[in-house]
Motif scaffolding. Structure first.
Motif, PDB file in Angstrom:
ATOM      1  N   ALA A  86       0.828  -1.213   0.000  1.00 53.76           N
ATOM      2  CA  ALA A  86       0.000   0.000   0.000  1.00 53.76           C
ATOM      3  C   ALA A  86       0.862   1.262   0.000  1.00 53.76           C
ATOM      4  O   ALA A  86       2.024   1.248   0.408  1.00 53.76           O
ATOM      5  CB  ALA A  86      -0.913   0.004   1.218  1.00 53.76           C
ATOM      6  N   LYS A  87       0.266   2.344  -0.453  1.00 52.61           N
ATOM      7  CA  LYS A  87       0.881   3.650  -0.293  1.00 52.61           C
ATOM      8  C   LYS A  87       0.463   4.204   1.075  1.00 52.61           C
ATOM      9  O   LYS A  87      -0.558   3.800   1.619  1.00 52.61           O
ATOM     10  CB  LYS A  87       0.439   4.589  -1.420  1.00 52.61           C
ATOM     11  CG  LYS A  87       1.105   4.235  -2.760  1.00 52.61           C
ATOM     12  CD  LYS A  87       0.442   4.907  -3.949  1.00 52.61           C
ATOM     13  CE  LYS A  87      -0.743   4.093  -4.409  1.00 52.61           C
ATOM     14  NZ  LYS A  87      -1.341   4.575  -5.672  1.00 52.61           N
ATOM     15  N   TRP A 104      -0.356   7.397   3.545  1.00 53.36           N
ATOM     16  CA  TRP A 104      -0.617   8.785   3.928  1.00 53.36           C
ATOM     17  C   TRP A 104      -0.058   8.967   5.328  1.00 53.36           C
ATOM     18  O   TRP A 104      -0.473   8.262   6.255  1.00 53.36           O
ATOM     19  CB  TRP A 104      -2.121   9.069   4.014  1.00 53.36           C
ATOM     20  CG  TRP A 104      -2.865   9.117   2.721  1.00 53.36           C
ATOM     21  CD1 TRP A 104      -3.810   8.227   2.300  1.00 53.36           C
ATOM     22  CD2 TRP A 104      -2.786  10.132   1.712  1.00 53.36           C
ATOM     23  NE1 TRP A 104      -4.308   8.616   1.076  1.00 53.36           N
ATOM     24  CE2 TRP A 104      -3.697   9.789   0.689  1.00 53.36           C
ATOM     25  CE3 TRP A 104      -2.025  11.300   1.573  1.00 53.36           C
ATOM     26  CZ2 TRP A 104      -3.874  10.570  -0.455  1.00 53.36           C
ATOM     27  CZ3 TRP A 104      -2.210  12.078   0.427  1.00 53.36           C
ATOM     28  CH2 TRP A 104      -3.117  11.703  -0.570  1.00 53.36           C
ATOM     29  N   ASP A 156       4.052   8.683   1.058  1.00 54.13           N
ATOM     30  CA  ASP A 156       3.563   8.936  -0.297  1.00 54.13           C
ATOM     31  C   ASP A 156       2.705  10.188  -0.355  1.00 54.13           C
ATOM     32  O   ASP A 156       2.493  10.752  -1.428  1.00 54.13           O
ATOM     33  CB  ASP A 156       2.760   7.732  -0.780  1.00 54.13           C
ATOM     34  CG  ASP A 156       3.636   6.500  -0.848  1.00 54.13           C
ATOM     35  OD1 ASP A 156       4.527   6.465  -1.702  1.00 54.13           O
ATOM     36  OD2 ASP A 156       3.460   5.601  -0.005  1.00 54.13           O
ATOM     37  N   TYR A 199     -11.795  11.612  -2.635  1.00 54.30           N
ATOM     38  CA  TYR A 199     -11.993  10.439  -1.782  1.00 54.30           C
ATOM     39  C   TYR A 199     -13.460  10.432  -1.372  1.00 54.30           C
ATOM     40  O   TYR A 199     -13.901  11.315  -0.620  1.00 54.30           O
ATOM     41  CB  TYR A 199     -11.104  10.531  -0.533  1.00 54.30           C
ATOM     42  CG  TYR A 199      -9.761   9.839  -0.689  1.00 54.30           C
ATOM     43  CD1 TYR A 199      -8.982  10.042  -1.820  1.00 54.30           C
ATOM     44  CD2 TYR A 199      -9.279   8.987   0.308  1.00 54.30           C
ATOM     45  CE1 TYR A 199      -7.758   9.401  -1.960  1.00 54.30           C
ATOM     46  CE2 TYR A 199      -8.054   8.352   0.178  1.00 54.30           C
ATOM     47  CZ  TYR A 199      -7.296   8.560  -0.959  1.00 54.30           C
ATOM     48  OH  TYR A 199      -6.092   7.920  -1.092  1.00 54.30           O
ATOM     49  N   THR A 214     -11.472   7.745  -5.277  1.00 57.29           N
ATOM     50  CA  THR A 214     -11.031   6.667  -4.386  1.00 57.29           C
ATOM     51  C   THR A 214     -12.149   6.364  -3.402  1.00 57.29           C
ATOM     52  O   THR A 214     -12.829   7.286  -2.927  1.00 57.29           O
ATOM     53  CB  THR A 214      -9.757   7.084  -3.627  1.00 57.29           C
ATOM     54  OG1 THR A 214      -8.730   7.351  -4.585  1.00 57.29           O
ATOM     55  CG2 THR A 214      -9.283   6.002  -2.665  1.00 57.29           C
ATOM     56  N   GLU A 240      -9.309   3.142  -6.523  1.00 59.13           N
ATOM     57  CA  GLU A 240      -8.501   2.749  -5.372  1.00 59.13           C
ATOM     58  C   GLU A 240      -9.340   2.760  -4.098  1.00 59.13           C
ATOM     59  O   GLU A 240     -10.419   3.351  -4.058  1.00 59.13           O
ATOM     60  CB  GLU A 240      -7.311   3.696  -5.236  1.00 59.13           C
ATOM     61  CG  GLU A 240      -6.296   3.539  -6.366  1.00 59.13           C
ATOM     62  CD  GLU A 240      -4.976   4.276  -6.121  1.00 59.13           C
ATOM     63  OE1 GLU A 240      -3.937   3.767  -6.531  1.00 59.13           O
ATOM     64  OE2 GLU A 240      -5.009   5.372  -5.517  1.00 59.13           O
ATOM     65  N   SER A 262      -9.139   3.135   0.363  1.00 62.45           N
ATOM     66  CA  SER A 262      -8.376   3.548   1.545  1.00 62.45           C
ATOM     67  C   SER A 262      -9.246   3.389   2.779  1.00 62.45           C
ATOM     68  O   SER A 262     -10.324   3.984   2.859  1.00 62.45           O
ATOM     69  CB  SER A 262      -7.926   5.010   1.398  1.00 62.45           C
ATOM     70  OG  SER A 262      -7.262   5.425   2.581  1.00 62.45           O
ATOM     71  N   ASP A 315      -5.315   0.275  -1.052  1.00 60.03           N
ATOM     72  CA  ASP A 315      -4.272   0.917  -1.857  1.00 60.03           C
ATOM     73  C   ASP A 315      -3.521   1.994  -1.085  1.00 60.03           C
ATOM     74  O   ASP A 315      -2.382   2.304  -1.397  1.00 60.03           O
ATOM     75  CB  ASP A 315      -4.910   1.531  -3.106  1.00 60.03           C
ATOM     76  CG  ASP A 315      -5.593   0.479  -3.952  1.00 60.03           C
ATOM     77  OD1 ASP A 315      -4.883  -0.303  -4.600  1.00 60.03           O
ATOM     78  OD2 ASP A 315      -6.842   0.405  -3.930  1.00 60.03           O
ATOM     79  N   TRP A 316      -4.222   2.585  -0.113  1.00 57.59           N
ATOM     80  CA  TRP A 316      -3.605   3.635   0.702  1.00 57.59           C
ATOM     81  C   TRP A 316      -3.968   3.387   2.172  1.00 57.59           C
ATOM     82  O   TRP A 316      -5.156   3.238   2.481  1.00 57.59           O
ATOM     83  CB  TRP A 316      -4.157   5.018   0.350  1.00 57.59           C
ATOM     84  CG  TRP A 316      -3.719   5.592  -0.959  1.00 57.59           C
ATOM     85  CD1 TRP A 316      -4.264   5.369  -2.181  1.00 57.59           C
ATOM     86  CD2 TRP A 316      -2.660   6.542  -1.163  1.00 57.59           C
ATOM     87  NE1 TRP A 316      -3.622   6.110  -3.135  1.00 57.59           N
ATOM     88  CE2 TRP A 316      -2.628   6.843  -2.540  1.00 57.59           C
ATOM     89  CE3 TRP A 316      -1.735   7.174  -0.309  1.00 57.59           C
ATOM     90  CZ2 TRP A 316      -1.713   7.743  -3.090  1.00 57.59           C
ATOM     91  CZ3 TRP A 316      -0.836   8.073  -0.869  1.00 57.59           C
ATOM     92  CH2 TRP A 316      -0.822   8.345  -2.238  1.00 57.59           C
ATOM     93  N   ARG A 328      -3.713   4.954   6.211  1.00 59.33           N
ATOM     94  CA  ARG A 328      -3.708   6.306   6.782  1.00 59.33           C
ATOM     95  C   ARG A 328      -3.268   6.292   8.253  1.00 59.33           C
ATOM     96  O   ARG A 328      -4.035   6.629   9.144  1.00 59.33           O
ATOM     97  CB  ARG A 328      -5.105   6.934   6.686  1.00 59.33           C
ATOM     98  CG  ARG A 328      -5.721   6.927   5.292  1.00 59.33           C
ATOM     99  CD  ARG A 328      -6.994   7.760   5.236  1.00 59.33           C
ATOM    100  NE  ARG A 328      -7.984   7.359   6.221  1.00 59.33           N
ATOM    101  CZ  ARG A 328      -8.928   6.446   6.020  1.00 59.33           C
ATOM    102  NH1 ARG A 328      -9.024   5.816   4.856  1.00 59.33           N
ATOM    103  NH2 ARG A 328      -9.786   6.150   6.979  1.00 59.33           N
TER     104      ARG A 328
END
Ligand SMILES: *Cc1c(COP(=O)(O)O)cnc(C)c1O
Length: 395
Positions: free
Chosen positions: A28-29, A31, A54, A121, A155, A186, A188, A235-236, A238
């Motif tokens: 994952a990316k 935040w 990222d 988002y 997203t 994506e 999150s 994918d992201w 947090r």
């Protein structure tokens, strides 16, 4: 000489904790959540250590501007989105990604014309019942966003209400997936608690494979009867509190299990000593009365510095490297502490002795979560409450 209190920010700890977050979700990316002035650490002070992320997620537009001014050209996400239609111009100018959580925000976006200027988002309410479209409203909101000429990539996002507790994430995640599982885009979902609950714990995997530890030996982990949810990482991710070395559950053991390092230490010194007789009381209201003769130290820290006023007698504090306790009521500028355990350990315990309120200093650690637990709050609140009068030093 200035009053001896000081907050120390540890950039190495921030970088280390960010690396732990990456290890937990290697696909994952990340935040780096830096809202509330990087949880009280200071965005300017935390930026260099966290720029391997990222992107940066926050909710105050001034903080987003500050990040751009620091030279950050990568993604920035507004976690609560726009507060008014005008904010969309700022999003275009600063290239900010933003959450859309209600119909008003959708309407503002629908009126913008700059083609594909906005990365959005779309937030689903999966049980927190604060922000977000319900699962019944979600697809219609997505359809409408799709038709906005100013909207580019969308997203799918949600925020868990109970990732840090026994309820876990199962119901919310099921709802999320049922609602948007077939839509492109994506995803999150995970805050620190969800990431540490479902992410990869390298040491744990090794121990588990070697048969030494059950998978849920770590208290912040998914329980054995909770379905494994690798897809939850999305994918992201947090992470917020874990970057600062705090625990989302409030248990210092969780932060330790993930080898998180404290990013903030609050230090001061003893500025006065009293030898009191048995039966004597200490501080406002006389809420603590000693059963025996006692050596009391007065530490230069109080609620006007961000030390929690409701911390009761017994709250841990470190003097001269020895863990002891506060006694009596926390006042605006001072806290009274029990020096007898410090003396018993052969230390000076005198005027000038160093005091660690939380964090890690000179090789000694007092987890912020231990202090927070004693004061019936969370490390989050203590970090964010650090008062502006406290000088901050970066080391
Ligand atoms: C604050 C916040 C986070 C980070 O939460 P932590 O518990 O500090 O990890 C993640 N997502 C959203 C939407 C938030 O508001």
């Amino acid at each position: 000489m200035p009053r001896p209190i000081q907050a120390i920010i540890h950039p190495e700890a921030l970088s280390h904790n960010l690396a732990r977050a990456r290890l937990a979700a290697p696909q994952a990316k990340v935040w780096a959540v830096v809202k509330a002035n990087a949880y009280g650490h200071g965005i300017e002070r935390a930026f260099a250590a966290l720029r391997a992320a990222d992107g940066f997620a926050l909710l105050d537009l001034a903080e987003a501007e500050a990040l751009r001014a620091l030279g950050w050209g990568g993604p920035i996400l507004l976690l609560e989105g726009c507060f008014g239609a005008d904010d969309l111009q700022l999003c275009e100018r600063l290239n900010l990604w933003h959450v859309v959580h209600d119909a008003a925000q959708l309407n503002w976006l629908a009126a913008r014309r700059k083609p594909r200027a906005h990365r959005v988002y779309l937030k689903m309410n999966t049980g927190m019942n604060r922000l977000g479209f319900t699962s019944a409203q979600y697809r219609a909101a997505w359809d409408r966003l799709q038709q906005c000429p100013a909207v580019g990539e969308i997203t799918h996002m949600t925020h868990f209400a109970t990732a840090e507790g026994p309820q876990g994430t199962t119901d919310a995640f099921d709802l999320f997936q049922r609602c948007m599982g077939d839509l492109p885009g994506e995803r999150s979902l995970c805050n620190s608690a969800a990431l540490l609950r479902h992410g990869h714990h390298p040491a744990e995997e090794v121990l588990h494979l070697a048969g030494h530890a059950p998978r849920n030996a770590n208290p912040a982990r998914a329980t054995a009867n909770e379905a494994p949810q690798a897809a939850i990482l999305g994918d992201w991710v947090r992470p917020g509190i874990m970057l600062y070395g705090g625990s989302a559950t409030g248990l210092a053991a969780d932060a330790k299990a993930w080898d998180l390092h404290p990013a903030m230490s609050l230090v001061t010194r003893i500025v006065g000593v009293q030898q009191i007789a048995a039966g004597a009381s200490v501080g406002y209201g006389g809420v603590f009365t000693s059963q025996q003769p006692m050596r009391i130290g007065v530490a230069a820290v109080g609620y006007a510095d961000g030390y929690p006023r409701h911390a009761p007698t017994g709250t841990p504090i470190v003097v001269d490297g020895i863990r002891t306790r506060i006694v009596g009521r926390v006042s605006m500028d001072m806290v009274t502490v029990d020096l007898d355990p410090v003396r018993a350990a052969g230390r000076a315990a005198d005027v000038g002795s160093p005091v660690l309120c939380w964090g890690r200093h000179n090789g000694v650690e007092l987890p912020i979560d231990d202090v927070a637990t004693a004061a019936a709050t969370l490390g989050y609140e203590l970090m964010c409450a650090l008062a502006s009068r406290v000088p901050v030093h970066v080391e």
